[in-house]
Design a protein around this motif. Structure first.
Motif, mmCIF file in Angstrom:
data_model
loop_
_atom_site.group_PDB
_atom_site.id
_atom_site.type_symbol
_atom_site.label_atom_id
_atom_site.label_comp_id
_atom_site.label_asym_id
_atom_site.label_seq_id
_atom_site.Cartn_x
_atom_site.Cartn_y
_atom_site.Cartn_z
ATOM 1 N N PHE A 286 -22.390 40.437 -37.583
ATOM 2 C CA PHE A 286 -22.212 39.850 -36.307
ATOM 3 C C PHE A 286 -22.228 40.922 -35.159
ATOM 4 O O PHE A 286 -21.919 40.352 -34.057
ATOM 5 N N ASN A 287 -22.098 42.080 -35.392
ATOM 6 C CA ASN A 287 -22.376 42.882 -34.500
ATOM 7 C C ASN A 287 -23.771 43.263 -34.013
ATOM 8 O O ASN A 287 -24.075 43.697 -32.950
ATOM 9 N N GLN A 323 -36.410 41.456 -35.100
ATOM 10 C CA GLN A 323 -35.550 42.737 -34.989
ATOM 11 C C GLN A 323 -34.189 42.752 -35.453
ATOM 12 O O GLN A 323 -33.820 43.896 -36.151
ATOM 13 N N GLY A 324 -33.418 41.756 -35.491
ATOM 14 C CA GLY A 324 -31.929 41.588 -36.169
ATOM 15 C C GLY A 324 -32.208 41.634 -37.443
ATOM 16 O O GLY A 324 -31.338 42.244 -38.067
ATOM 17 N N THR A 325 -33.264 40.799 -38.207
ATOM 18 C CA THR A 325 -33.473 40.862 -39.650
ATOM 19 C C THR A 325 -33.460 42.107 -40.167
ATOM 20 O O THR A 325 -33.272 42.644 -41.434
ATOM 21 N N ALA A 388 -25.223 38.680 -47.481
ATOM 22 C CA ALA A 388 -25.271 39.578 -46.471
ATOM 23 C C ALA A 388 -26.742 39.244 -45.796
ATOM 24 O O ALA A 388 -26.531 39.329 -44.377
ATOM 25 N N LEU A 389 -27.583 38.971 -46.517
ATOM 26 C CA LEU A 389 -28.986 38.907 -45.719
ATOM 27 C C LEU A 389 -28.893 37.445 -44.978
ATOM 28 O O LEU A 389 -29.336 37.308 -43.758
ATOM 29 N N VAL A 390 -28.262 36.543 -45.612
ATOM 30 C CA VAL A 390 -27.970 35.240 -44.876
ATOM 31 C C VAL A 390 -27.220 35.412 -43.576
ATOM 32 O O VAL A 390 -27.449 34.893 -42.608
ATOM 33 N N LEU A 394 -28.145 34.738 -39.631
ATOM 34 C CA LEU A 394 -27.425 33.680 -38.859
ATOM 35 C C LEU A 394 -27.078 34.369 -37.620
ATOM 36 O O LEU A 394 -27.102 33.783 -36.513
ATOM 37 N N ALA A 395 -26.657 35.743 -37.646
ATOM 38 C CA ALA A 395 -26.287 36.493 -36.522
ATOM 39 C C ALA A 395 -27.483 36.707 -35.404
ATOM 40 O O ALA A 395 -27.239 36.988 -34.358
#
Length: 415
Positions: A286-287, A323-325, A388-390, A394-395
């Motif tokens: 979530f960072n 980008q986040g993924t 961890a990937l999920v 979500l983040a």
């Protein structure tokens, strides 16, 4: 080569050198946080799996996979039944036994113990006690000679060794001219065993089956028959199938019933540890929210230009999800590589650290196991990786949704 616009721009943003160095720092810390969390999860669960496996092997080294007992007090036709069970292709070994609770004394030292009468010739088929004999020989247990095998801690507490005599007191009493007296028999210590578990080393005594029948007055009967299977996980089902095929009524039990609370506690501890360590991964994942929120603010003009060129909200949202993924995937892959490497080498790394700093993390005189075992399981790695990937995916949703709601006119007003 064709690539979707969202993937192309998202990867470009990930590779680009950002003007905002703080955003780069937050991105790096998010990725490293996920990597550290995943590494810790894989390593800790592998060590706990190793502990569980080691304890299970040590417990089953003294406890059979399953037991068949008479429905009433004792099993009288045990000889024929033992041979019949030994011939069953589902059974790897069968051996009769007699159990009872006793007191053992030597001088002023008195302690309680569990007495088990065994057949020395068959005992190796259902337990690994012969592998744990540290002094003497299990073969010295002979009918009528009243020899006894003690756990090392039990022998140490009584102050005896191989060749010494001990008094065994049974709970039954006998009437004599002097009144009611307990039944006492002198035994000679012929061997000592050590399995590094206080439950057995300090409270279990083994004698010959015939001597146990005489001492506990079971006549020709035995307490039951212990069974060994080639697959201990199939023991609960197989022993019940075997009992249904036998004539008469029998009571059955297996290793999962005898130590159910212990293994439930281990399983619960593993689950709690997984949740606690997954929170570390969750915080790091979530960072990514902070990273993407600042990236969206930094790319307001780019978003507005894309929207004026015809890119829809879904396209903009997809760019920042990519980008986040990417950060989550990279962090997870680094964590999996680190966790697998540590889990496979923990039995080498920990002793090296202990030797380097002159410390011992798990003292053998306090804990059941003095070394850190490791059992890496692919199911744990897959579960941790997917989780961890999920969390990483979500983040990305909220910042990407906010980016998709950017109004082009408002974003370009101050450009």
């Amino acid at each position: 080569m064709f690539r979707p616009l969202q993937l192309y721009i998202g990867l470009r943003y990930t590779r680009a050198r950002r003007r905002n160095h703080f955003v780069s720092f937050i991105s790096l810390s998010s990725m490293l946080g996920i990597a550290i969390g995943v590494t810790a999860l894989i390593t800790v669960l592998s060590v706990m799996n190793g502990f569980e496996q080691e304890l299970r092997q040590r417990i089953l080294g003294m406890v059979s996979h399953a037991t068949i007992n008479a429905y009433d007090e004792s099993l009288e036709d045990w000889r024929g039944l033992t041979e019949r069970l030994a011939e069953d292709p589902r059974v790897a070994g069968a051996a009769p036994f007699v159990d009872g609770e006793i007191m053992i004394s030597r001088g002023s030292q008195v302690t309680g113990a569990l007495l088990r009468g065994i057949d020395p010739e068959r005992e190796g088929q259902v337990s690994r006690v012969t592998r744990h004999i540290v002094r003497g020989d299990l073969g010295d247990l002979r009918a009528g000679e009243f020899g006894i095998v003690l756990g090392t801690r039990l022998a140490r507490g009584l102050g005896v060794g191989v060749g010494d005599a001990v008094n065994v007191v049974t709970p039954e009493v006998r009437a004599s001219a002097a009144g009611i007296l307990p039944r006492v028999r002198r035994f000679t210590v012929v061997a000592e065993f050590e399995v590094d578990m206080s439950q057995y080393d300090s409270s279990l005594a083994l004698i010959h089956l015939a001597d146990a029948q005489r001492l506990l007055r079971t006549g020709e009967g035995v307490s039951g028959i212990r069974l060994e299977f080639d697959d201990m996980m199939a023991a609960p089902e197989r022993v019940r199938e075997i009992a249904r095929d036998l004539p008469g009524l029998y009571r059955v039990s297996d290793w999962t019933m005898q130590h159910r609370n212990f293994f439930r506690a281990v399983a619960m501890e593993k689950t709690v540890m997984f949740i606690i360590l997954m929170l570390i991964v969750g915080v790091a994942a979530f960072n990514i929210v902070s990273t993407l929120v600042m990236a969206v603010q930094d790319k307001q003009a780019d978003i507005a230009i894309l929207r004026t060129l015809g890119a829809g909200p879904g396209t903009v949202m997809g760019i920042f999800i990519v980008q986040g993924t990417v950060l989550g995937v990279l962090g997870t892959l680094l964590g999996v590589a680190g966790g697998v490497s540590l889990a496979l080498n923990v039995e080498t790394i920990v002793p090296a650290i202990e030797q380097l700093f002159g410390v011992q993390f798990i003292p053998g005189d306090i804990y059941l196991i003095s070394e850190l075992p490791s059992d890496l399981r692919s199911s744990d790695v897959v579960r941790i990786t997917v989780s961890a990937l999920v969390l990483s995916l979500l983040a990305t949703l909220y910042p990407a949704w906010r980016a998709a709601r950017t109004a082009p006119a408002e974003a370009l007003r101050h450009e």
